[in-house]
Design a protein around this motif. Structure first.
Motif, short mmCIF file in Angstrom:
data_model
loop_
_atom_site.label_atom_id
_atom_site.label_comp_id
_atom_site.label_asym_id
_atom_site.label_seq_id
_atom_site.Cartn_x
_atom_site.Cartn_y
_atom_site.Cartn_z
N ILE A 11 49.89 49.22 37.12
CA ILE A 11 48.75 49.23 36.31
C ILE A 11 47.54 49.10 37.04
O ILE A 11 47.49 48.25 37.85
CB ILE A 11 49.03 48.32 35.03
CG1 ILE A 11 47.93 48.31 34.01
CG2 ILE A 11 49.11 46.72 35.90
CD1 ILE A 11 48.28 49.37 33.19
N ARG A 12 46.64 49.93 36.51
CA ARG A 12 45.35 50.01 37.37
C ARG A 12 44.51 49.01 36.22
O ARG A 12 44.05 49.50 35.12
CB ARG A 12 44.67 51.30 37.40
CG ARG A 12 43.38 51.37 38.04
CD ARG A 12 42.78 52.80 38.50
NE ARG A 12 41.53 52.61 39.29
CZ ARG A 12 41.25 52.21 40.72
NH1 ARG A 12 42.35 51.96 41.38
NH2 ARG A 12 40.37 52.40 41.02
N LEU A 13 44.03 47.79 36.96
CA LEU A 13 43.50 47.04 35.94
C LEU A 13 41.98 47.34 35.82
O LEU A 13 41.29 47.64 36.70
CB LEU A 13 43.39 45.55 36.84
CG LEU A 13 43.29 44.26 35.97
CD1 LEU A 13 44.50 44.23 34.93
CD2 LEU A 13 43.26 43.15 36.93
N SER A 14 41.53 47.21 34.45
CA SER A 14 40.28 47.61 33.89
C SER A 14 39.44 46.48 33.59
O SER A 14 40.03 45.37 33.23
CB SER A 14 40.46 48.71 32.86
OG SER A 14 40.91 48.32 31.84
N ILE A 15 38.35 46.58 33.20
CA ILE A 15 37.32 45.68 32.66
C ILE A 15 37.92 45.22 31.17
O ILE A 15 37.82 44.17 30.87
CB ILE A 15 35.80 46.23 32.57
CG1 ILE A 15 35.43 46.38 34.10
CG2 ILE A 15 35.01 45.28 31.99
CD1 ILE A 15 35.33 45.21 34.92
N THR A 16 38.16 46.26 30.58
CA THR A 16 38.78 45.87 29.26
C THR A 16 39.77 45.11 29.28
O THR A 16 40.01 44.33 28.37
CB THR A 16 39.05 47.49 28.66
OG1 THR A 16 37.83 48.21 28.34
CG2 THR A 16 39.71 47.13 27.24
N HIS A 17 40.79 45.38 30.16
CA HIS A 17 42.07 44.42 30.41
C HIS A 17 41.65 43.17 30.64
O HIS A 17 42.22 41.96 29.93
CB HIS A 17 42.90 44.95 31.53
CG HIS A 17 43.43 46.23 31.28
ND1 HIS A 17 43.94 47.25 32.35
CD2 HIS A 17 43.79 47.15 30.20
CE1 HIS A 17 44.32 48.44 31.88
NE2 HIS A 17 44.38 48.26 30.51
N LEU A 18 40.65 42.89 31.46
CA LEU A 18 40.25 41.63 31.64
C LEU A 18 39.67 40.97 30.67
O LEU A 18 39.79 39.69 30.11
CB LEU A 18 39.17 41.67 32.97
CG LEU A 18 39.96 41.96 34.30
CD1 LEU A 18 38.91 42.47 35.47
CD2 LEU A 18 40.86 40.67 34.67
N LEU A 19 38.62 41.77 29.77
CA LEU A 19 37.91 41.09 28.79
C LEU A 19 39.04 40.83 27.65
O LEU A 19 38.97 39.73 27.02
CB LEU A 19 36.80 42.11 28.17
CG LEU A 19 35.73 42.52 29.19
CD1 LEU A 19 34.88 43.51 28.67
CD2 LEU A 19 34.75 41.11 29.43
N ALA A 20 40.03 41.63 27.45
CA ALA A 20 41.04 41.28 26.42
C ALA A 20 41.72 39.97 26.70
O ALA A 20 41.86 39.25 25.77
CB ALA A 20 41.89 42.49 26.37
N TYR A 21 42.10 39.71 27.96
CA TYR A 21 42.73 38.44 28.23
C TYR A 21 41.73 37.34 28.04
O TYR A 21 42.18 36.33 27.45
CB TYR A 21 43.09 38.57 29.95
CG TYR A 21 43.80 37.42 30.39
CD1 TYR A 21 45.31 37.08 29.81
CD2 TYR A 21 43.27 36.49 31.36
CE1 TYR A 21 46.00 36.29 30.37
CE2 TYR A 21 44.11 35.42 31.61
CZ TYR A 21 45.40 35.28 31.14
OH TYR A 21 46.19 34.27 31.89
#
Length: 406
Positions: free
Chosen positions: A231-241
């Motif tokens: 999985i390519r970690l995105s800014i959205t993934h980090l913000l969601a976490y």
């Protein structure tokens, strides 16, 4: 004995719907599993299959007609069988009174291969291949024909053959006017946004956040996560976490405003807005608070790909408790997102920009900044608690390593 065909209830929030297309005409043979009609729920369009075999001996709802769930819309029976036409919007209710044995109520049979968003051609106009060919030969567009069909779901060959080009005007028009009808997903979005704007006293507050540490963290783990987890970690993934962590500290922000009060939910069903050609779709990740960062990233990827693959189910769009919508790939810095009712909060994410500011040594430095825009329902949340939630979210983003000592 003829069997009734009901307009099914396909989601917990669905109380009415409309048939967008009939696949069977009166007199057509029907087998169990045949797709009989397509229904637009309050979320998506779904093709519904037959429970019974026989012939379609009655059809009582026109395409586009809105009726309550459980309305009798057709009958399936023997070819020579006659049935009494039900009264307008006649619905069926199952009343169970001290049953001797448990009653099993089956869910409507839904075609798993055909659960999808409404297919679109051009500006939302659907047409048969023969109709398109005839239109090209006549030098007219399908949109022109559609504008004269009074909202038919699919333009047929006969519609093209019966179309008459309007008389020429005294002036010359440049281009062709396009009509995007208020149907399908576009109508659902219009209704939802109108309801939110008219009924919810929404307030939006903004906060700038330094994302230098966030970008550094992503850069350090990006290759490893992609190699090991795929999985390519995105800014959205980090913000969601980080949003799930902030919501755990501020549980009253994870709620839905219903008629009987504010429902504060223990589970975070995190919605991620997905922009499609025909509108905005918000699938959600159930129990997002239980995932690790990588697990949440995978779950978000799975859910946000469903609209593009036409594999959404009603459950994917229902039960949301908090939504994130991002315009980070555009030139927009901040905006006022409209709340996805009955949720009480939505977080808007703008693009990352360069800023110059003084550091702790009073020296000018360049930093990366991101604006977060939190819209909240002021009936359910006061300004100060909303500001505390946003402040804690900013702190987590600027100090991501603090999560290691939770």
């Amino acid at each position: 004995m003829a069997k009734e065909v009901l307009l099914p209830k396909l989601s917990s929030t669905m109380d009415q719907g409309h048939v967008t297309q009939w696949f069977k005409n009166v007199g057509d043979p029907v087998k169990v599993g045949d797709v009989v009609f397509e229904v637009m729920t309050d979320k998506i369009a779904i093709e519904v299959e037959a429970y019974d075999s026989g012939f379609l001996i009655g059809r009582y709802v026109e395409v586009g007609e809105v009726v309550p769930v459980n309305t009798v819309i057709a009958h399936i029976g023997k070819a020579d069988e006659t049935v009494e036409k039900p009264s307008k919007n006649q619905t069926k209710q199952v009343v169970v009174s001290q049953p001797v044995e448990p009653t099993v109520v089956e869910s409507p049979r839904v075609s798993t291969d055909s659960q999808r968003m409404l297919p679109e051609d051009g500006f939302g106009v659907r047409a048969t291949p023969a109709a398109r060919k005839a239109a090209r030969e006549r030098g007219i567009t399908i949109e022109e024909v559609y504008a004269n069909t009074h909202g038919l779901v699919r333009v047929q060959l006969k519609d093209v053959e019966g179309y008459r080009t309007p008389m020429k005007k005294a002036y010359v028009e440049t281009g062709v006017e396009k009509i995007i009808p208020w149907t399908g997903i576009r109508k659902l979005i219009a209704d939802q946004m109108s309801k939110s704007h008219a009924t919810v006293p929404s307030v939006t507050i903004n906060a700038e956040v330094n994302v230098d540490m966030l970008l550094k963290l992503r850069a350090e783990v990006l290759e490893k996560v992609e190699k090991e987890a795929g999985i390519r970690l995105s800014i959205t993934h980090l913000l969601a976490y980080f949003v799930t962590k902030a919501l755990r500290k501020h549980p009253t922000m994870n709620a839905r405003a219903l008629d009987d009060g504010i429902h504060v939910l223990p589970s975070i069903n995190l919605g991620i807005a997905v922009a499609m050609e025909n509108g905005l779709i918000v699938p959600n990740v159930k129990n997002a608070q239980s995932y690790s960062l990588v697990e949440l990233a995978k779950a978000i990827k799975t859910q946000t790909e469903k609209p593009k693959k036409n594999t959404l189910l009603p459950d994917d769009l229902s039960g949301g408790t908090f939504t994130i919508t991002s315009l980070g790939t555009t030139a927009v810095i901040d905006f006022n997102p409209i709340i996805n009712v009955p949720e009480i909060c939505i977080l808007g994410v703008g693009r990352i920009v360069d800023r110059v500011e003084f550091d702790s040594n009073n020296a000018l430095v360049k930093v990366k900044k991101l604006t977060l825009s939190l819209s909240f329902d002021h009936r359910a949340v006061d300004g100060y608690p909303a500001a505390l939630f946003l402040s804690d979210l900013v702190y987590l983003i600027e100090h991501p390593l603090t999560l290691l000592v939770e």
